[in-house]
Design an enzyme around this catalytic site. Structure first.
Site, PDB file in Angstrom:
ATOM      1  N   TYR A  55     -18.043   2.974   9.779  1.00 39.71           N
ATOM      2  CA  TYR A  55     -18.911   3.527   8.737  1.00 39.71           C
ATOM      3  C   TYR A  55     -19.449   4.910   9.096  1.00 39.71           C
ATOM      4  O   TYR A  55     -19.921   5.632   8.220  1.00 39.71           O
ATOM      5  CB  TYR A  55     -20.083   2.577   8.453  1.00 39.71           C
ATOM      6  CG  TYR A  55     -19.705   1.416   7.563  1.00 39.71           C
ATOM      7  CD1 TYR A  55     -19.861   1.485   6.185  1.00 39.71           C
ATOM      8  CD2 TYR A  55     -19.174   0.249   8.107  1.00 39.71           C
ATOM      9  CE1 TYR A  55     -19.513   0.420   5.372  1.00 39.71           C
ATOM     10  CE2 TYR A  55     -18.824  -0.823   7.308  1.00 39.71           C
ATOM     11  CZ  TYR A  55     -18.998  -0.728   5.928  1.00 39.71           C
ATOM     12  OH  TYR A  55     -18.642  -1.790   5.134  1.00 39.71           O
ATOM     13  N   ASP A 113     -21.466  -8.536   9.322  1.00 37.97           N
ATOM     14  CA  ASP A 113     -20.213  -9.019   9.907  1.00 37.97           C
ATOM     15  C   ASP A 113     -19.244  -7.901  10.271  1.00 37.97           C
ATOM     16  O   ASP A 113     -18.160  -8.168  10.788  1.00 37.97           O
ATOM     17  CB  ASP A 113     -19.516 -10.017   8.972  1.00 37.97           C
ATOM     18  CG  ASP A 113     -19.112  -9.402   7.635  1.00 37.97           C
ATOM     19  OD1 ASP A 113     -19.427  -8.223   7.414  1.00 37.97           O
ATOM     20  OD2 ASP A 113     -18.498 -10.098   6.818  1.00 37.97           O
TER      21      ASP A 113
END
Length: 443
Positions: free
Chosen positions: A266, A172
């Site tokens: 990330y 998600d």
């Protein structure tokens, strides 16, 4: 014509995400009708608290939906259309180890990236494969929608060990970031535009964002990212944990590294590892924030609902995590042909990348599964980074399958967050000790 009503099993019923998922299924039941919701978890006590509160919520808001929860696989997996898997093997106690052991060696400590992600991956592979087997035994026509982390390692394992199973691996995070992108330029949410994206899980880039009239929105979003990262300049947007805001803000530096595209946050852990370690509170990590924050809040709210025997004025609401999984279930059930970012086998979609790599790409989802959209060639910079990361993930799955210490050490060495083979071995040996109850016995 009456729509089909689905039976949903939430595997990992004791998750703190479960109440929001139930709220989304309730809110969306006109679009995605549900006849039954079931929970499955191997932690009976933890699941019972979440389940008893959710039973009250359902009785008050959707009494027509049948509800049950169990720790017995046969009972849980029988008569199911969709399995939504959200396991956290080892719970937050092991997440804390995933984060704090690498930090002791001045290496990024994170639950899905670096050595922490690889450690978590070896804990998750077996239990996720077990879910697939239960589903195929008791409800062979069902789909398993897996968003158990670390999704990249789990996806490679399911590709390799259960290649013919009806499993779709998802994350998600792109959804969360796309909703932020929409809000910062004044749109309602991610459904107001269409994106093109490529990469690996927690390791990707947006190459195009256009509204439904074909207008290019990437420059406007990039202007915001250059100044604020993915933080939102509103009170609501700033109401986040410190580590979360720091990660969102880091998108500024990621944009300097790659100004043509928009980066997944990330990538900070790989491309800004030294800064991440330098600024981290190594004694109070993200796991501690969640234990003291979301974990505490969710279970206190569940207990309040149980004690009062009503969910009136509950703080539980649906969120991006729940929205994405429901959209996917709806697409599979009603053949909506929705465009979604999934983790899939490449098979030439990225023409200059490994065919058997599990990549994250836009797909069209319908009743027969998904169709991957072709991306073509990707640039050298991204390709090189992805090749190193995919090698690390594949070696980790090799290590699990072969019970090989050597392969896992090589997976650690290959990971960009770890500076040397020596440091990789030091971290691995320490992680080996705490993960003994969860990992295969390596030789």
């Amino acid at each position: 014509m009456n729509k089909k009503k689905s039976s949903i099993l939430i595997a990992g019923g004791g998750s703190t995400y479960t109440p929001s998922l139930v709220m989304m299924l309730i809110e969306d039941r006109e679009r995605f009708p549900v006849r039954k919701i079931k929970f499955y978890d191997n932690d009976e006590q933890r699941q019972a608290v979440i389940a008893k509160a959710c039973a009250i919520i359902l009785a008050e808001r959707a009494p027509e939906i049948e509800f049950d929860y169990s720790t017995d696989p046969k009972e849980a997996f029988t008569d199911v259309d969709i399995v939504m898997a959200q396991l956290r093997v080892g719970k937050y106690a092991m997440r804390e180890q995933d984060e704090k052991i690498p930090f002791k060696h001045n290496v990024v400590g994170q639950e899905t990236c670096g050595p922490g992600g690889l450690a978590y991956g070896l804990r998750s592979i077996g239990p996720v494969l077990e879910l697939v087997d239960y589903m195929e035994k008791y409800s062979p026509d069902a789909w398993l929608l897996n968003y158990s982390n670390p999704a990249a390692v789990v996806a490679e394992a399911t590709r390799r060990f259960r290649p013919n199973s009806k499993i779709i691996n998802i994350c998600d995070m792109p959804v969360c970031l796309e909703d932020i992108m929409a809000r910062v330029i004044g749109l309602r949410d991610r459904k107001d535009f269409e994106t093109s994206y490529f990469g690996l899980n927690h390791f990707g880039w947006w190459t195009s964002i256009k509204d439904h009239d074909g207008n290019d929105l990437l420059p406007k979003i990039s202007t915001h990212v250059k100044k604020y990262g993915y933080t939102e300049q509103t009170q609501q947007g700033q109401h986040k944990e410190t580590s979360w805001l720091e990660t969102m803000l880091a998108a500024k530096e990621l944009h300097e590294i790659e100004p043509t595209f928009l980066s997944n946050t990330y990538l900070k852990y790989y491309l800004m590892a030294d800064e991440t370690v330098a600024h981290a509170d190594k004694q109070y990590t993200r796991a501690n924030e969640i234990i003291d924050g979301r974990e505490k809040i969710v279970f206190e709210e569940c207990q309040r609902i149980i004690n009062n025997q009503t969910a009136k004025d509950t703080l539980f609401v649906s969120n991006e995590h729940a929205s994405f999984i429901t959209d996917l279930a709806c697409a599979l059930t009603f053949n909506t042909k929705e465009r979604m970012i999934l983790i899939v086998e490449n098979n030439g979609a990225i023409s200059n990348f490994n065919h058997d790599a599990m990549v994250e790409l836009p797909c069209i989802v319908g009743k027969d599964g998904y169709e991957v959209l072709s991306i073509g060639e990707i640039p050298t910079f991204q390709k090189g980074l992805m090749e190193q990361q995919i090698a690390s993930e594949k070696l980790a799955v090799d290590a699990w399958g072969q019970k090989s210490y050597q392969k896992l050490w090589q997976a650690f060495i290959m990971n960009k967050t770890i500076p040397s083979a020596k440091v990789a071995k030091e971290i691995l040996d320490e992680m080996l000790e705490v993960n003994a109850p969860y990992w295969p016995e390596l030789h």
